[in-house]
Design an enzyme around this catalytic site. Structure first.
Site, PDB file in Angstrom:
ATOM      1  N   ASN A 177      -3.744   1.921   5.924  1.00 41.22           N
ATOM      2  CA  ASN A 177      -3.299   1.601   7.273  1.00 41.22           C
ATOM      3  C   ASN A 177      -2.397   0.373   7.210  1.00 41.22           C
ATOM      4  OD1 ASN A 177      -4.920  -0.787   7.332  1.00 41.22           O
ATOM      5  ND2 ASN A 177      -6.682   0.410   7.992  1.00 41.22           N
ATOM      6  N   ASP A 190      -8.958   5.620   2.379  1.00 35.52           N
ATOM      7  CA  ASP A 190      -8.734   4.175   2.299  1.00 35.52           C
ATOM      8  C   ASP A 190     -10.050   3.447   2.026  1.00 35.52           C
ATOM      9  OD1 ASP A 190      -7.359   1.758   2.432  1.00 35.52           O
ATOM     10  OD2 ASP A 190      -7.060   1.823   4.591  1.00 35.52           O
TER      11      ASP A 190
END
Length: 188
Positions: free
Chosen positions: A41, A51
């Site tokens: 992000n 992530d």
């Protein structure tokens, strides 16, 4: 046929473009490659999905390293060490959120792949592994995203010697099937 080493065993994927592109389904965080690409992000400080998995596997050192990078805009990519991952480096690529394709999403996604490949080349890395950037929580349609990934990668590899091996590591069987179908058409 090239073999891909995973922690806990060997796996072979399907090869295209003279063996320079490989498709497989598996856990990106287990690949022993020079660099893996994290679908990050804007903050680069970890998030959800892949992530979060990359940050967990790399350990707290990755968070400290990404804090120093100051974030990134969609379409950008930045590099850190891999720390506890089997990959030597992590390339953090910020993909676009899908808004119907009319807010520059295709160009931003193409930039993610191009910038990641440029970082691999510039750091003299032989192998890089990509996830399907932006196709999860960012809702980019898988077929459109896959076509962009394969076209950008092919164009880059035709103009550059490094990286000499690009792996597309798909999370789901559906994603792998889409990559197979489009690779057969775009990389033959």
């Amino acid at each position: 046929m090239l073999r891909l080493r995973l922690r806990g065993g060997l796996r072979m994927g399907e090869l295209f473009l003279g063996g320079r592109i490989e498709l497989l389904q598996g856990d990106l965080t287990k690949l022993e490659v020079d660099a893996l690409v994290n679908a990050a992000n804007r903050t680069l400080l970890g998030g959800a999905g892949l992530d979060a998995a990359v940050h967990r596997a790399a350990g707290p050192e990755l968070l400290e390293a990404t804090r120093k990078l100051g974030g990134a805009a969609p379409g950008e990519a930045k590099i850190t060490e891999g720390f506890r991952l089997p990959a030597r480096y992590v390339i953090h690529a910020v993909g676009p959120i899908w808004h119907g394709g009319k807010q520059g999403e295709p160009e931003l996604l193409a930039s993610c792949y191009r910038r990641s490949l440029e970082l691999a080349r510039d750091h003299e890395l032989a192998s890089i592994a990509f996830p399907a950037i932006s196709t999860g929580a960012y809702r980019y349609p898988v077929e459109e995203a896959t076509e962009i990934a394969l076209r950008e990668t092919r164009a880059f590899l035709e103009a550059n010697a490094l990286p000499n091996r690009v792996i597309f590591c798909c999370f789901s069987r559906y994603d792998l099937d889409v990559y197979r179908k489009l690779a057969s058409r775009l990389l033959s």
